[in-house]
Design an enzyme around this catalytic site. Structure first.
Site, PDB file in Angstrom:
ATOM      1  N   GLU A 126       0.810  -1.244   0.041  1.00  0.00           N
ATOM      2  CA  GLU A 126       0.179   0.076  -0.074  1.00  0.00           C
ATOM      3  C   GLU A 126       0.881   1.137   0.017  1.00  0.00           C
ATOM      4  OE1 GLU A 126      -4.185   1.130   2.007  1.00  0.00           O
ATOM      5  OE2 GLU A 126      -2.514   0.738   3.305  1.00  0.00           O
ATOM      6  N   GLY A 277       1.757   0.304  11.269  1.00  0.00           N
ATOM      7  CA  GLY A 277       1.422  -0.526  12.415  1.00  0.00           C
ATOM      8  C   GLY A 277       0.941  -1.852  11.947  1.00  0.00           C
ATOM      9  N   ALA A 278       0.143  -1.867  10.857  1.00  0.00           N
ATOM     10  CA  ALA A 278      -0.176  -3.050  10.319  1.00  0.00           C
ATOM     11  C   ALA A 278      -0.668  -2.890   8.770  1.00  0.00           C
ATOM     12  CB  ALA A 278      -1.175  -3.762  10.972  1.00  0.00           C
ATOM     13  N   MET A 279      -0.840  -3.890   8.273  1.00  0.00           N
ATOM     14  CA  MET A 279      -1.376  -3.947   6.834  1.00  0.00           C
ATOM     15  C   MET A 279      -2.331  -5.046   6.417  1.00  0.00           C
ATOM     16  SD  MET A 279      -1.463  -2.402   3.850  1.00  0.00           S
ATOM     17  CE  MET A 279      -2.481  -3.000   2.454  1.00  0.00           C
ATOM     18  N   GLU A 280      -3.675  -4.729   5.931  1.00  0.00           N
ATOM     19  CA  GLU A 280      -4.755  -5.559   5.599  1.00  0.00           C
ATOM     20  C   GLU A 280      -4.568  -6.443   4.569  1.00  0.00           C
ATOM     21  OE1 GLU A 280      -6.086  -1.521   3.839  1.00  0.00           O
ATOM     22  OE2 GLU A 280      -4.965  -2.085   5.442  1.00  0.00           O
ATOM     23  N   ASN A 281      -3.467  -7.062   4.267  1.00  0.00           N
ATOM     24  CA  ASN A 281      -3.638  -8.089   3.173  1.00  0.00           C
ATOM     25  C   ASN A 281      -4.427  -9.162   3.412  1.00  0.00           C
ATOM     26  OD1 ASN A 281      -0.905  -6.738   2.458  1.00  0.00           O
ATOM     27  ND2 ASN A 281       0.089  -7.966   4.099  1.00  0.00           N
ATOM     28  N   GLU A 312      -7.599  -4.243  11.355  1.00  0.00           N
ATOM     29  CA  GLU A 312      -7.119  -4.972  10.334  1.00  0.00           C
ATOM     30  C   GLU A 312      -8.134  -5.954   9.979  1.00  0.00           C
ATOM     31  OE1 GLU A 312      -4.840  -3.661   8.450  1.00  0.00           O
ATOM     32  OE2 GLU A 312      -4.260  -2.324  10.205  1.00  0.00           O
ATOM     33  N   HIS A 315     -10.971  -4.447   8.169  1.00  0.00           N
ATOM     34  CA  HIS A 315     -10.698  -4.289   6.768  1.00  0.00           C
ATOM     35  C   HIS A 315     -11.263  -5.603   5.998  1.00  0.00           C
ATOM     36  CE1 HIS A 315      -8.890  -0.631   6.117  1.00  0.00           C
ATOM     37  NE2 HIS A 315      -7.847  -0.618   7.054  1.00  0.00           N
ATOM     38  N   GLU A 334     -10.023   3.717   5.822  1.00  0.00           N
ATOM     39  CA  GLU A 334      -9.282   3.610   7.083  1.00  0.00           C
ATOM     40  C   GLU A 334     -10.358   4.053   8.177  1.00  0.00           C
ATOM     41  OE1 GLU A 334      -6.891   2.384   7.424  1.00  0.00           O
ATOM     42  OE2 GLU A 334      -6.131   1.948   5.040  1.00  0.00           O
TER      43      GLU A 334
END
Length: 884
Positions: A126, A277-281, A312, A315, A334
């Site tokens: 992202e 902080g994190a990623m919503e894969n 996450e 998401h 977001e």
């Protein structure tokens, strides 16, 4: 870089030409060398005879074959794109290329663990960085199934969006790679994903260790759960807690959304050197590995991890199942996850007061962002990637979430979630715009949201709400004659004046309960969408000791208390019954200071006096951070050393009066470390650094807290480098290496600052984590506790000059993450010289990149604000005991 950009017009045109039926990507990942090989087969339809392009930031390209014809590489390959001329109705594109491993937290990041020299890889895409790993039509509205095949060392674990298959023997399939390449390797052939956007695909590979569980989805199907981290951190992974939060989140979201979890499994991978902080894969969420706690965390950090995990997870529905068409609706993606994660944290976990944390941290972030010259509507105009890359800000996340909370109150909670289910049912696996959601909410609530959307989402800025009170009677027996609540626009010079907005909020009356406590006696819910509204219910009531505007923090607005209420609230802060009211009082006080309407000493007086009564962990953490800012930037320079010393003494006083081992004690120990400046205080700090000292006030001096002590000593030149060397020997981990870099860079010497600055600006191979650690240390002490500004003196003054000379070049030669870090972290400290230099730079660089111009204007605005607060505060010392 300009050639790496993608405009909205280009994306809109390409989406009318191209429809991708499948991506098949094979990645050969040895973990060695500078690059990795990728073979791709992409099938798509297109308008016959049209020309378009596919995105790919490659190290080299071996072959581009379109519909059976090899294209001339020199004619079609450019730094970030591969041209595709003469398309057919049905197309097959084959690309064989090498892509670069990254160490900036973008693309495919490679990390070598110093503990065991093992290589760990993970992707971060992202916004526009899938193109750093494979060729792709990189825009959110071109969805397709992705099929990944990964050839990697057989001892590794490989995770992607689809469930991890049993690895096979690559010699049976990849005979052309040669025995030397595939020896000791295995192949993982992942099943195709559901149709998803490229930015939520993921590849994570390396000797990750894992623990697994399972839950039953609301549709009755099992959902495998996995937690992964590096081998050297695995013993610290508190799986029971993380699985507990995850399962609670699943149950909450499936119930509220009325839609079962949309993917086949749910893995959470704690990865090193993560930028966010994190990623919503989809089904493979990557999370900052700092959330694997090797040392004691504050309760605030544990709560933050909980919110992040649930953010996450939200998401998976909002963002992954249904995805925005273009990045102008990034805010909705977001903000929705931020709102839902706070709601879930408050209602499904032990952190029942999560909305207090939201008010204290997220909303204060939003208020700061909304009062910068770069403020923008929640629905920001995003014309290209250069716009979106700097819009992951407090408006996108926190203001948007605050406004969504208002929207839920406006339409009704039941109606909101009913409309949301209709939205998911109608648009699953497709792309939407804001209007698609509002249409469903309008249908279920019966409210016309057109005006609401225009006022809250399409206009920038903030409103100021105040209470106007008139009383009658004697001083000791006053009664309310009238109470009006007023609303006015608040805008910066040169910024559009915001309209008056509809607010649903409450006005609280607080009075002494007779036992020394200030308790809420009345709460008046009101709707205000004009300049003023009268609260008739208050007429005839005894005047309260304190009137709290926006009681319970229901709306998004600046607030001002009347003078008498603020004076009482500040003096009796410890007497309030609940932490949220305490923190709202402090937020209003802090906002007055930031606006130059009150000397900073008033805030310092209040907080120093009442620190012992602030027990909410996130609220206390916020006050500790604001204390740092108050002393280092807002307080007149000549008063700083004395206030640092008074704060440090106050923390020691409090440690002698509160319960040992508590979160509050932990934060006070850390506060003493940051503010210790006198010889006596530094001697105490040295005694804590002694290995024989194992605990202070019931707080174990574990590895990370010991590093904090050492950094505090280095920042005061109270130890030499042998102490850093010894601590590095005791902690030979990646975290230890970063802490050592910060410690050395913190020294207040010309040699230390010069070496650090040179490495930061000249060493283009620095990984993102070390860059951040060095920048953190470099900024320490640039403005001494006694107010003497180091950068105004030789030989350190050239740092500021060189910053302004070089900052534009960073945006032309570095990746976005690196350029942003350098621009923000190396900006010179508060001074009139900094203001004049920044203004001159802006005048000289009107054509600089949009992201750089935005950050420089924000930097300048923050320094100008600090100088104004210093001016207002220069004649005041408040009641601080500066001799303490």
């Amino acid at each position: 870089m300009p050639q790496y950009n993608l405009t909205r017009d280009e994306a809109r045109e390409r989406s009318t030409l191209v429809d991708v039926s499948s991506y098949e990507h094979t990645l050969i990942l040895t973990g060695e060398g500078e690059s990795f090989r990728v073979r791709s087969r992409i099938r798509f339809t297109a308008a016959p005879e049209s020309t378009t392009f596919i995105d790919a930031i490659t190290a080299s390209v071996e072959r581009v074959r379109l519909n059976g014809l090899d294209l001339e590489l020199a004619e079609v390959v450019s730094p970030a794109r591969i041209s595709l001329p003469g398309l057919a109705a049905e197309n097959e594109l084959i690309i064989d290329a090498h892509f670069s491993y990254m160490n900036t937290g973008e693309g495919l990041h490679r990390f070598v663990d110093p503990v065991d020299d093992e290589v760990y890889l993970y992707s971060q895409f992202e916004v526009p960085d899938a193109r750093r790993v494979f060729p792709v039509f990189e825009q959110p509205d071109i969805k397709s199934p992705f099929s990944f095949t990964v050839v990697a060392p057989e001892k590794w674990t490989v995770v992607s969006n689809s469930p991890t298959p049993t690895p096979g023997d690559p010699s049976e399939t990849f005979t052309d790679l040669g025995e030397a390449t595939i020896e000791g390797m295995a192949v993982w052939q992942f099943a195709p994903t559901t149709p998803i956007s490229s930015y939520i695909t993921a590849i994570i590979a390396g000797p990750y260790r894992s623990v697994h569980s399972e839950l039953i989805s609301s549709d009755g199907s099992p959902v495998p759960l996995g937690l992964y981290c590096r081998s050297s951190l695995f013993d610290y992974l508190d799986a029971d807690n993380l699985f507990g939060v995850t399962k609670a989140g699943f149950e909450f979201f499936e119930r509220e959304f009325g839609v079962s979890y949309p993917f086949e499994k749910y893995d959470q991978l704690f990865v090193p050197e993560f930028n966010a902080g994190a990623m919503e894969n989809a089904g493979a969420v990557t999370i900052l590995e700092n959330y694997v706690f090797r040392s004691r965390p504050t309760e605030a950090l544990i709560e933050r991890r909980t919110v992040t995990v649930l953010h996450e997870l939200a998401h998976m529905w909002f963002g992954d199942l249904v995805t925005m068409r273009w990045w102008n609706d990034l805010w909705l993606n977001e903000s929705f996850a931020e709102f839902m994660s706070t709601l879930a944290t408050a209602e499904a976990t032990k952190f029942a007061d999560a909305w207090t944390t939201f008010a204290t941290i997220e909303k204060s972030w939003a208020y700061r962002q909304d009062q910068l010259p770069s403020t923008h509507p929640i629905v920001a105009p995003i014309e290209d990637l250069a716009d979106v890359e700097v819009n992951f800000d407090g408006i996108t996340y926190a203001k948007g979430a605050s406004v969504l909370k208002q929207l839920v109150a406006w339409v009704g909670r039941e109606e909101f979630f009913t409309g949301l289910k209709r939205y998911f049912d109608k648009h699953s696996w497709s792309n939407t715009e804001l209007a698609d959601l509002l249409d469903e909410l309008a249908a279920t609530s019966g409210r016309d949201l057109t005006s609401w959307s225009k006022l809250w989402l399409e206009e920038s800025g903030i409103n100021l709400i105040e209470a106007d009170l008139k009383t009658t009677g004697e001083a000791d027996a006053e009664v309310v004659e009238s109470l009006r609540v007023t609303q006015a626009p608040w805008s910066l010079d040169g910024q559009p004046t915001p309209s008056l907005r509809p607010h649903r909020l409450a006005i609280g009356f607080y009075s002494d309960s007779g036992d020394g406590r200030l308790t809420r006696t009345h709460s008046f819910p009101i709707d205000i969408d004009s300049a003023a509204v009268t609260v008739d219910e208050a007429r005839g009531l005894p005047r309260p000791d304190v009137i709290v505007v926006n009681d319970a923090d229901l709306s998004y607005a600046k607030v001002r208390f009347d003078d008498r209420s603020m004076a009482t609230a500040a003096r009796r802060l410890s007497d309030f019954d609940d932490s949220l009211t305490q923190l709202l009082v402090l937020a209003a006080l802090w906002d007055e200071v930031r606006d130059g309407q009150r000397p900073v000493q008033d805030y310092l007086d209040t907080v120093i006096t009442h620190l012992g009564a602030i027990t909410h962990s996130s609220g206390l953490l916020t006050q500790m951070r604001q204390l740092d800012t108050a002393v280092s930037s807002y307080l007149p320079p000549e008063q700083r050393k004395a206030v640092h010393a008074r704060l440090a003494d106050r923390f020691i006083e409090l440690l002698g009066t509160i319960e040992e081992g508590t979160d509050q004690a932990f934060q006070f120990v850390r506060g003493f470390i940051r503010h210790a400046v006198t010889e006596e205080q530094l001697e105490r700090l040295k005694s804590w650094f002694d290995p024989a000292c194992e605990a202070v006030s019931g707080i174990a001096l574990d590895t990370d807290l010991t590093w904090e002590i050492l950094i505090g000593l280095c920042a005061n030149d109270a130890v030499d480098d042998s102490a850093v060397q010894e601590m590095s020997r005791r902690d030979p981990t990646a975290t230890g290496a970063r802490q050592a870099a910060t410690a050395r860079a913190s020294r207040l010497t010309s040699a230390a600052k010069s070496e650090t600055f040179t490495r930061l600006v000249d060493d283009v191979d620095l990984p993102n984590s070390e860059l951040g650690a060095l920048a953190l240390g470099f900024g320490t002490g640039l403005q001494r506790p006694d107010g003497e500004i180091i950068t105004a003196q030789e030989p350190l003054r050239p740092f500021a000059d060189e910053y302004f000379d070089r900052v534009a070049g960073w945006w032309e030669t570095r990746t976005l993450e690196t350029a942003q870090t350098l621009t923000l972290r190396l900006f010179p400290p508060v001074s009139s010289v900094t203001v004049s230099s920044a203004r001159q730079w802006l005048a000289d660089h009107p054509a600089a990149s949009k992201g750089l111009l935005r950050l420089m204007r924000e930097n300048l605005a923050e320094v100008e604000r600090a100088l104004e607060v210093q001016r207002v505060s220069s004649a005041s010392k408040g009641s601080l005991n500066l001799e303490g």
